[in-house]
Scaffold this motif. Structure first.
Motif, PDB file in Angstrom:
ATOM      1  N   GLY A   1       0.142  12.465  -9.220  1.00  0.00           N
ATOM      2  CA  GLY A   1      -0.783  13.719  -9.507  1.00  0.00           C
ATOM      3  C   GLY A   1      -2.116  13.317  -8.729  1.00  0.00           C
ATOM      4  N   ALA A   2      -2.239  12.210  -8.009  1.00  0.00           N
ATOM      5  CA  ALA A   2      -3.491  11.957  -7.171  1.00  0.00           C
ATOM      6  C   ALA A   2      -3.768  12.970  -6.191  1.00  0.00           C
ATOM      7  N   GLY A   3      -4.899  13.313  -6.059  1.00  0.00           N
ATOM      8  CA  GLY A   3      -5.317  14.607  -5.037  1.00  0.00           C
ATOM      9  C   GLY A   3      -5.447  13.583  -3.750  1.00  0.00           C
ATOM     10  N   GLY A   4      -6.096  12.529  -3.544  1.00  0.00           N
ATOM     11  CA  GLY A   4      -6.382  11.831  -2.767  1.00  0.00           C
ATOM     12  C   GLY A   4      -5.881  10.282  -2.889  1.00  0.00           C
ATOM     13  N   LEU A   5      -5.622   9.507  -1.576  1.00  0.00           N
ATOM     14  CA  LEU A   5      -5.177   8.427  -1.579  1.00  0.00           C
ATOM     15  C   LEU A   5      -6.282   7.267  -0.794  1.00  0.00           C
TER      16      LEU A   5
ATOM     17  N   THR B   1       0.928  -1.233  -0.019  1.00  0.00           N
ATOM     18  CA  THR B   1      -0.007   0.142  -0.054  1.00  0.00           C
ATOM     19  C   THR B   1       0.765   1.065  -0.244  1.00  0.00           C
ATOM     20  N   GLU B   2       2.068   1.194   0.783  1.00  0.00           N
ATOM     21  CA  GLU B   2       2.590   2.330   0.917  1.00  0.00           C
ATOM     22  C   GLU B   2       3.539   2.708  -0.572  1.00  0.00           C
ATOM     23  N   GLU B   3       4.005   1.371  -1.109  1.00  0.00           N
ATOM     24  CA  GLU B   3       4.560   1.611  -2.211  1.00  0.00           C
ATOM     25  C   GLU B   3       3.608   2.279  -3.539  1.00  0.00           C
ATOM     26  N   ARG B   4       2.379   1.983  -3.332  1.00  0.00           N
ATOM     27  CA  ARG B   4       1.422   2.201  -4.552  1.00  0.00           C
ATOM     28  C   ARG B   4       1.152   3.672  -4.244  1.00  0.00           C
ATOM     29  N   PHE B   5       0.767   4.028  -2.878  1.00  0.00           N
ATOM     30  CA  PHE B   5       0.457   5.457  -2.354  1.00  0.00           C
ATOM     31  C   PHE B   5       1.558   6.328  -2.997  1.00  0.00           C
ATOM     32  N   ALA B   6       2.933   5.915  -2.670  1.00  0.00           N
ATOM     33  CA  ALA B   6       3.868   6.847  -3.091  1.00  0.00           C
ATOM     34  C   ALA B   6       3.860   7.214  -4.513  1.00  0.00           C
ATOM     35  N   ALA B   7       3.587   5.913  -5.419  1.00  0.00           N
ATOM     36  CA  ALA B   7       3.462   6.200  -6.882  1.00  0.00           C
ATOM     37  C   ALA B   7       2.572   7.146  -7.186  1.00  0.00           C
ATOM     38  N   TYR B   8       1.148   6.892  -6.832  1.00  0.00           N
ATOM     39  CA  TYR B   8      -0.029   7.460  -7.257  1.00  0.00           C
ATOM     40  C   TYR B   8       0.035   9.130  -6.770  1.00  0.00           C
TER      41      TYR B   8
ATOM     42  N   LEU C   1       0.311   5.519   7.684  1.00  0.00           N
ATOM     43  CA  LEU C   1      -0.123   6.052   6.276  1.00  0.00           C
ATOM     44  C   LEU C   1      -0.375   7.612   6.166  1.00  0.00           C
ATOM     45  N   THR C   2      -1.532   7.949   7.268  1.00  0.00           N
ATOM     46  CA  THR C   2      -1.737   9.381   7.132  1.00  0.00           C
ATOM     47  C   THR C   2      -0.741  10.183   7.419  1.00  0.00           C
ATOM     48  N   SER C   3       0.285   9.877   8.336  1.00  0.00           N
ATOM     49  CA  SER C   3       1.465  10.734   8.682  1.00  0.00           C
ATOM     50  C   SER C   3       2.513  10.485   7.594  1.00  0.00           C
ATOM     51  N   GLY C   4       2.490   9.521   6.545  1.00  0.00           N
ATOM     52  CA  GLY C   4       3.724   9.453   5.691  1.00  0.00           C
ATOM     53  C   GLY C   4       3.279  10.107   4.401  1.00  0.00           C
ATOM     54  N   PHE C   5       2.173  10.465   4.151  1.00  0.00           N
ATOM     55  CA  PHE C   5       1.794  11.337   2.712  1.00  0.00           C
ATOM     56  C   PHE C   5       0.874  12.568   2.975  1.00  0.00           C
ATOM     57  N   GLU C   6       1.273  13.232   2.038  1.00  0.00           N
ATOM     58  CA  GLU C   6       0.859  14.681   2.215  1.00  0.00           C
ATOM     59  C   GLU C   6      -0.782  14.629   1.479  1.00  0.00           C
ATOM     60  N   ALA C   7      -0.749  13.800   0.622  1.00  0.00           N
ATOM     61  CA  ALA C   7      -2.032  13.511  -0.077  1.00  0.00           C
ATOM     62  C   ALA C   7      -3.231  13.155   0.965  1.00  0.00           C
ATOM     63  N   PRO C   8      -4.502  13.508   1.351  1.00  0.00           N
ATOM     64  CA  PRO C   8      -5.206  13.122   2.245  1.00  0.00           C
ATOM     65  C   PRO C   8      -5.719  11.756   1.947  1.00  0.00           C
ATOM     66  N   VAL C   9      -5.984  10.794   3.278  1.00  0.00           N
ATOM     67  CA  VAL C   9      -6.013   9.382   3.233  1.00  0.00           C
ATOM     68  C   VAL C   9      -7.440   9.311   3.274  1.00  0.00           C
ATOM     69  N   ASN C  10      -8.067   8.379   2.368  1.00  0.00           N
ATOM     70  CA  ASN C  10      -9.584   8.076   2.383  1.00  0.00           C
ATOM     71  C   ASN C  10      -9.719   6.339   2.976  1.00  0.00           C
ATOM     72  N   ILE C  11     -10.634   6.355   3.777  1.00  0.00           N
ATOM     73  CA  ILE C  11     -10.852   4.895   4.159  1.00  0.00           C
ATOM     74  C   ILE C  11     -12.222   4.622   4.154  1.00  0.00           C
ATOM     75  N   LEU C  12     -12.394   3.304   3.824  1.00  0.00           N
ATOM     76  CA  LEU C  12     -13.826   2.904   3.651  1.00  0.00           C
ATOM     77  C   LEU C  12     -14.541   2.403   5.017  1.00  0.00           C
ATOM     78  N   HIS C  13     -15.723   2.949   5.382  1.00  0.00           N
ATOM     79  CA  HIS C  13     -16.497   2.784   6.767  1.00  0.00           C
ATOM     80  C   HIS C  13     -16.544   1.360   6.667  1.00  0.00           C
ATOM     81  N   ALA C  14     -16.384   0.342   7.888  1.00  0.00           N
ATOM     82  CA  ALA C  14     -16.731  -0.772   8.006  1.00  0.00           C
ATOM     83  C   ALA C  14     -17.277  -1.085   9.250  1.00  0.00           C
ATOM     84  N   PRO C  15     -18.308  -1.746   9.306  1.00  0.00           N
ATOM     85  CA  PRO C  15     -19.186  -1.763  10.768  1.00  0.00           C
ATOM     86  C   PRO C  15     -18.254  -2.568  11.629  1.00  0.00           C
TER      87      PRO C  15
END
Length: 266
Positions: free
Chosen positions: A173-177, A162-169, A191-205
């Motif tokens: 030019g991705a605005g969010g990850l 995930t970190e590798e792909r986030f860095a590449a994306y 992840l949130t501390s390691g990337f400038e782009a805002p991180v998005n998480i999917l809600h899970a019950p």
């Protein structure tokens, strides 16, 4: 004057995390807008299932465009789930992004999971994201999704992948990850501390609650297909109540209230 795209982008940067409800048709989006949600996403599962098509197979390009043109009549900021872009060609995906921006969308969500259950090559996905960024960088907020936790969850390398792909994306030019399926708050915080782009998480019950995600630095929380699946269950529950002669679930909108959802934006 702030554009709608800039307003949507800025919702990822300050205040509480952006909670994004995901609609599958005009009525569901209008209901979310009427309930006060400023930004609304679409759910590829809901759009596909409503059309009698499979999700993630790249078969709902026209349905997605048609829905977008309708939803942008709403007083809401609309972000569109385009699966993997409905093409492997960066130029074709970029052209679709331009069409969506022209239709009034302010964001897109594009994933690297493939219909065969594998991940698209990182370099290839980055080429697609770069082409989209070049075409609509000041018009669409591009949320780059990686399915590392859904398609490769058991090999012990999901976090590193995930970190590798986030860095590449992010570099592309991705605005969010976005990484659905991740529920470990410790990993999320890394992840949130390691990337400038805002991180998005999917809600899970069975995952972290909104306050926990906010504390971990998450800037956007998506509902995904949950509202669509809940609506299906609610429809069946209502009919079952009729069969049993029991009280209907509370809060069902009246005919007039439902009609008003469309009339307000006709």
């Amino acid at each position: 004057m702030t554009t709608r795209y800039e307003e949507f982008r800025d919702l990822h940067r300050s205040g509480a995390p952006l909670l994004l409800p995901n609609a599958w048709d005009h009525a569901s989006a209008a209901a979310f807008a009427a309930a006060g949600f400023r930004a609304i996403g679409t759910t590829s599962l809901g759009v596909a299932a409503a059309a009698g098509l499979p999700d993630g197979a790249g078969s709902t390009r026209q349905e997605t465009l048609r829905l977008t043109r309708g939803l942008t009549r709403l007083d809401a900021l609309v972000s569109v789930d385009i699966e993997g872009g409905f093409s492997d060609d960066p130029g074709e995906v970029a052209a679709l992004a331009v069409e969506l921006a022209d239709a009034g969308a302010v964001g897109i969500n594009i994933e690297d999971g493939r219909p065969d259950g594998t991940l698209r090559d990182t370099a290839h996905q980055s080429e697609i994201l770069h082409a989209v960024h070049e075409a609509v960088s000041d018009r669409l907020f591009v949320n780059a999704r990686t399915d590392t936790y859904w398609l490769t969850p058991g090999d012990g390398c999901a976090a590193a992948r995930t970190e590798e792909r986030f860095a590449a994306y992010q570099q592309a030019g991705a605005g969010g990850l976005f990484v659905p399926g991740l529920k470990d708050v410790r990993v999320i915080a890394e992840l949130t501390s390691g990337f400038e782009a805002p991180v998005n998480i999917l809600h899970a019950p069975d995952g972290p609650a909104l306050p926990e995600l906010a504390e971990a630095g998450v800037r956007r929380v998506s509902c995904g297909s949950l509202p669509f699946r809940a609506a299906l269950r609610g429809a069946v529950a209502a009919v079952e109540s009729v069969v049993r002669g029991t009280a209907l679930p509370e809060g069902i909108p009246s005919y007039a209230e439902t009609q008003a959802l469309s009339e307000a934006f006709a």
